[in-house]
Design a protein around this motif. Structure first.
Motif, mmCIF file in Angstrom:
data_model
loop_
_atom_site.group_PDB
_atom_site.id
_atom_site.type_symbol
_atom_site.label_atom_id
_atom_site.label_comp_id
_atom_site.label_asym_id
_atom_site.label_seq_id
_atom_site.Cartn_x
_atom_site.Cartn_y
_atom_site.Cartn_z
ATOM 1 N N PRO A 15 0.757 -1.319 -0.005
ATOM 2 C CA PRO A 15 0.022 0.098 0.087
ATOM 3 C C PRO A 15 0.854 1.253 -0.052
ATOM 4 O O PRO A 15 1.971 1.138 0.566
ATOM 5 C CB PRO A 15 -0.836 -0.019 1.275
ATOM 6 C CG PRO A 15 -0.632 -1.684 1.868
ATOM 7 C CD PRO A 15 0.540 -1.947 1.165
ATOM 8 N N ALA A 16 0.449 2.358 -0.655
ATOM 9 C CA ALA A 16 1.134 3.561 -0.724
ATOM 10 C C ALA A 16 1.315 4.102 0.553
ATOM 11 O O ALA A 16 2.585 4.694 0.830
ATOM 12 C CB ALA A 16 0.188 4.592 -1.556
ATOM 13 N N LYS A 17 0.285 4.029 1.321
ATOM 14 C CA LYS A 17 0.478 4.479 2.886
ATOM 15 C C LYS A 17 1.702 3.904 3.618
ATOM 16 O O LYS A 17 2.480 4.517 4.289
ATOM 17 C CB LYS A 17 -0.739 4.374 3.725
ATOM 18 C CG LYS A 17 -0.883 5.164 4.775
ATOM 19 C CD LYS A 17 -2.135 4.955 5.584
ATOM 20 C CE LYS A 17 -2.659 6.247 6.185
ATOM 21 N NZ LYS A 17 -3.986 6.150 6.837
ATOM 22 N N ALA A 18 2.084 2.537 3.542
ATOM 23 C CA ALA A 18 3.126 1.870 3.938
ATOM 24 C C ALA A 18 4.334 2.254 3.346
ATOM 25 O O ALA A 18 5.191 2.487 3.956
ATOM 26 C CB ALA A 18 2.672 0.402 3.819
ATOM 27 N N GLN A 19 4.283 2.561 1.866
ATOM 28 C CA GLN A 19 5.579 2.878 1.315
ATOM 29 C C GLN A 19 6.012 4.190 1.863
ATOM 30 O O GLN A 19 7.438 4.449 2.273
ATOM 31 C CB GLN A 19 5.237 3.013 -0.287
ATOM 32 C CG GLN A 19 4.890 1.784 -0.929
ATOM 33 C CD GLN A 19 4.672 1.966 -2.150
ATOM 34 O OE1 GLN A 19 5.350 2.685 -3.059
ATOM 35 N NE2 GLN A 19 3.635 1.129 -2.683
ATOM 36 N N VAL A 20 5.248 5.135 1.972
ATOM 37 C CA VAL A 20 5.810 6.550 2.491
ATOM 38 C C VAL A 20 6.090 6.400 3.850
ATOM 39 O O VAL A 20 7.112 7.145 4.307
ATOM 40 C CB VAL A 20 4.266 7.367 2.233
ATOM 41 C CG1 VAL A 20 4.670 8.940 2.851
ATOM 42 C CG2 VAL A 20 3.973 7.740 0.873
ATOM 43 N N SER A 21 5.402 5.720 4.684
ATOM 44 C CA SER A 21 5.571 5.736 6.258
ATOM 45 C C SER A 21 6.737 4.507 6.627
ATOM 46 O O SER A 21 7.189 4.960 7.665
ATOM 47 C CB SER A 21 4.407 5.187 6.891
ATOM 48 O OG SER A 21 4.274 3.900 6.877
ATOM 49 N N GLY A 22 6.957 3.709 5.549
ATOM 50 C CA GLY A 22 8.128 2.870 5.880
ATOM 51 C C GLY A 22 7.692 1.604 6.431
ATOM 52 O O GLY A 22 8.408 0.985 7.094
ATOM 53 N N GLY A 23 6.369 1.717 6.755
ATOM 54 C CA GLY A 23 5.681 0.439 7.368
ATOM 55 C C GLY A 23 5.544 -0.766 6.753
ATOM 56 O O GLY A 23 5.920 -1.071 5.695
#
Length: 198
Positions: free
Chosen positions: A189-197
């Protein structure tokens, strides 16, 4: 928009002037530190977790943040061990002058995929205004790499191939869907990519 996304941070060896791409240098430095055996320079568990978090988000940092991380982890020029300058912006696109006067500035394309999106209307017409369809292209791209001599894959001119698939978001039916309907594709997911999660 392409011009603004095709720039990166560059640092210099303060003694020799050798240039390095800041994010790649920091990434290599942290990976070396993380691979050190216990008792021979291995980071503490807390520092290890912090370094791993930095590596997961390396593409999301701005120039100032990269500079702070380089100082925090005492990252130095790999060939000499000298200190590094503050990161400065560096455009990865080859600039050129256009026209008989040379007053117009232009850039050689750093990616090939833009052509598919720019010509989407024409591609759709070629497909009798029906989706789904795919567009593929192959062509030359040009990048103003910071250290092109440091490896065989860091060339300034190279050939790229791209395939882009287009579909109607309201009607995702396809006559051959039954052939792949049970295939599971794991997405990041894009959100995980940005947060590094994870």
């Amino acid at each position: 928009a392409v011009v603004s996304t095709q720039s990166t941070g560059m640092v210099k060896d303060t003694a020799t002037g050798e240039c390095y791409r800041a994010d790649h240098l920091l990434e290599a430095h942290l990976e070396r530190a993380l691979s050190a055996p216990p008792g021979k320079g291995a980071p503490s568990p807390e520092t290890r977790a912090e370094m791993e978090a930095v590596l997961r988000q390396i593409d999301n940092y701005g120039l100032q943040e990269i500079g702070e991380l380089i100082r925090r982890y005492d990252c130095r020029a790999p060939a000499t061990g000298n200190e590094l300058s503050e990161p400065a912006e560096f455009n990865l696109m080859f600039g050129t002058h256009i026209g008989p006067t040379g007053l117009l500035r232009g850039f050689m394309r750093p990616e090939t995929a833009q052509g598919i999106f720019v010509n989407f209307k024409r591609l759709l017409e070629y497909n009798q205004d029906k989706v789904p369809f795919a567009g593929a292209q192959i062509g030359q791209s040009f990048r103003n790499e910071i250290s092109p001599r440091s490896g065989l894959l860091r060339v300034r001119e190279f050939c790229q191939a791209e395939i882009e698939h287009f579909m109607d978001p309201e009607d995702k039916s396809h006559p051959k869907f039954k052939n792949v309907k049970s295939v599971s594709v794991r997405m990041y997911p894009a959100k995980a990519q940005v947060s590094g999660g994870d």
